[in-house]
Scaffold this active site. Structure first.
Site, short mmCIF file in Angstrom:
data_model
loop_
_atom_site.label_atom_id
_atom_site.label_comp_id
_atom_site.label_asym_id
_atom_site.label_seq_id
_atom_site.Cartn_x
_atom_site.Cartn_y
_atom_site.Cartn_z
N GLU A 1 0.82 -1.23 0.00
CA GLU A 1 0.00 0.00 0.00
C GLU A 1 0.84 1.26 0.00
O GLU A 1 0.56 2.22 0.72
CB GLU A 1 -0.94 -0.01 1.21
CG GLU A 1 -1.91 -1.17 1.18
CD GLU A 1 -2.90 -1.14 2.32
OE1 GLU A 1 -4.07 -1.45 2.07
OE2 GLU A 1 -2.50 -0.81 3.45
N1 IFG Z 1 -4.45 -4.01 4.14
C1 IFG Z 1 -3.25 -3.53 4.83
C2 IFG Z 1 -3.17 -3.77 6.32
C3 IFG Z 1 -4.52 -3.75 7.00
C4 IFG Z 1 -5.48 -4.66 6.27
C5 IFG Z 1 -6.78 -4.82 7.04
C6 IFG Z 1 -2.09 -5.54 4.05
C7 IFG Z 1 -0.80 -6.19 3.57
C8 IFG Z 1 -5.70 -4.12 4.88
N2 IFG Z 1 -2.07 -4.19 4.20
O1 IFG Z 1 -3.05 -6.24 4.30
O2 IFG Z 1 -2.33 -2.78 6.91
O3 IFG Z 1 -5.02 -2.43 7.09
O4 IFG Z 1 -7.57 -5.85 6.49
#
Ligand code: IFG
Length: 487
Positions: A299
């Site tokens: 992200e």
């Molecule tokens: N995606 C984000 C996490 C978390 C997650 C919650 C990943 C690798 C959504 N990154 O999953 O930091 O916020 O479901």
């Protein structure tokens, strides 16, 4: 009623019941531990003494016998129940430890009680021969959004090792908080690791190095390898609040306790960035006996694609310099990875060219698709805790998939294994974590351990029902999923 020999989660590779045979543990039972099995014998006694109330002394001719036979292979075991007793054989101490976990499940549920129970401790006769499908069978605990204390992490470990989990990935840093003290950068925890730096301003704080070492040792005694994650270049607001020189303009951003992601980034063009990363990775590696360092990489919406590649290409050698294997969320495959790098796939798309490309070049993959293995997803629309950006994940949905089929171009031989992440944005206690993890973690653990051909939803849901009383005896909160006919 004596259990069936195969009534175990994860389902064993080979189960040969001897229906006319059973054995009952009683006050005369003693334990024979062959050389090299002493530590596992202690785990066995700790598992059996409280509820049976028996001394279970050591002897040379015990009804319970523990031994090792390397020919069985790593993490494999053989468990034979005959009229004379139980013989547990491990290919190595880890395999023997897994034989103990299986024996616990073959005993009546009352074995999980903390005080003596008036029960016939009878186990069914026959032979189980078992071995793992994947070597990496992990859980991830997000201790950054909500911080879990050492005692809570140890309790979570005690609750996942019965399912033969062998890796604990700790998500130690994020926008909200930095959870592991770093001597060379003390403000990371002094400023961004304090109580109340979690989501909604909740949560205790951070781990000192001794506390982290305590978790590592506790995990190792249970044959669990700790995988620390320092998430970057994104998810770094907490680090930048503590050290503004890590931002582009040198001005500290506001601390954040909300749920937004993708707004922070280390600066790929600043040398301070790599001095910081090198110091942190060096100190974390020195605390980590396991082979892996996880550098996150997810992200990074506030990092340009070019800067992302620059950053990852400069950081991977810093990981190598510590002697550890780099792991990263699958976005890391945007660069050509060193051969030993591992990508952890986490999204919900049907394909991922980066991950498939990395696999084609020989990089191993840990499969953690959010729409199946993310334990922070709601079970259903009305689940009070959890998120639902990947959809809701029922127990059946967490069970009915296979990591070798998940992504085109990523087959059985490309997989290091499977992991079940538990993100903690909506969690405020260990009980909250348990309700989200149980009963879906056993589903993912069966996928990680058992032969694909041995898995079957109707069998699993029946075997799962028997875990209810065991969790109740242990005081483990769990979601009484309506699709399970709980015992
Ligand atoms: N995606 C984000 C996490 C978390 C997650 C919650 C990943 C690798 C959504 N990154 O999953 O930091 O916020 O479901």
């Amino acid at each position: 009623m004596t259990k069936a020999l195969g009534d175990v989660i994860p389902v064993p590779a080979s189960v040969r019941p001897a229906p006319a045979v059973s054995w009952t543990l009683d006050s005369y039972t003693s334990v024979s531990a062959a050389p090299g099995t002493e530590k596992v014998a202690e785990h066995l006694l700790a598992a059996l003494r409280p509820a049976t109330g028996h001394v279970l002394p050591r002897s040379d001719d015990g009804a319970i016998r523990l031994r090792l036979d390397a020919a069985l292979g790593p993490e494999a075991y053989r468990l034979e129940v005959s009229t004379g007793g139980v013989e547990l054989t491990g290919g190595d101490p880890a395999g023997l430890f897994y034989a103990v976990q299986t024996l616990r499940q073959l005993l009546p549920a009352e074995i999980e009680a903390g005080t003596p129970q008036d029960v016939a401790w009878t186990v069914p006769g026959g032979v189980i021969e078992d071995r793992p499908r994947f070597g990496y069978r992990g859980v991830m605990l997000d201790v950054a959004r909500h911080f879990f204390t050492v005692a809570e992490v140890k309790a979570y470990l005690d609750q996942v090792v019965p399912f033969k989990v062998n890796h604990l990935h700790l998500h130690l840093t994020d926008d909200q908080g930095w959870r592991l003290e770093i001597d060379s950068w003390p403000k990371l925890t002094a400023i961004s690791g304090g109580a109340g730096t979690g989501v909604d301003g909740a949560g205790p704080g951070f781990y000192t190095k001794d506390q982290y070492a305590d978790i590592v040792a506790y995990a190792a005694e249970r044959f669990v390898t700790v995988v620390p994650e320092i998430d970057m270049p994104g998810h770094v607001n907490a680090a930048q609040v503590a050290y503004p020189e890590l931002t582009a303009d040198g001005i500290a951003p506001e601390p954040r306790t909300d749920l937004e992601v993708g707004y922070s980034s280390l600066v790929a063009g600043k040398e301070e960035t790599y001095a910081f990363v090198a110091d942190v990775l060096r100190e974390v590696a020195a605390l980590t006996p396991g082979p892996y360092l996880h550098i996150g990489g997810d992200e990074a919406q506030a990092t340009t694609a070019e800067d992302y590649r620059t950053f990852i290409e400069r950081v991977l050698p810093l990981v190598a310099a510590t002697g550890k294997r780099p792991v990263g969320w699958h976005e890391m495959a945007a660069v050509e990875l060193p051969p030993d790098a591992v990508t952890q796939y986490w999204r919900i798309e049907a394909t991922d060219a980066g991950t498939a490309g990395a696999a084609a070049r020989g990089n191993k993959v840990i499969m953690s698709p959010a729409d199946r293995s993310y334990l922070d997803m709601k079970y259903a629309a009305d689940t009070p805790l959890g998120l639902d950006w990947a959809g809701t994940v029922s127990v059946e949905r967490a069970y009915s998939w296979d990591p070798a089929d998940r992504l085109p171009g990523v087959g059985e031989s490309d997989l290091l294994g499977v992991a079940a992440p538990l993100w903690s944005e909506t969690l405020r206690s260990l009980a909250d974590a348990q309700v989200m993890a149980f009963p879906r973690l056993p589903a993912v653990a069966e996928i990680a351990w058992s032969p694909r051909a041995a898995r079957d939803w109707e069998s699993f849901r029946r075997r799962l029902a028997g875990l209810g009383p065991r969790w109740r005896h242990r005081g483990v909160a769990f979601h009484p999923a309506p699709e399970i006919d709980w015992a």
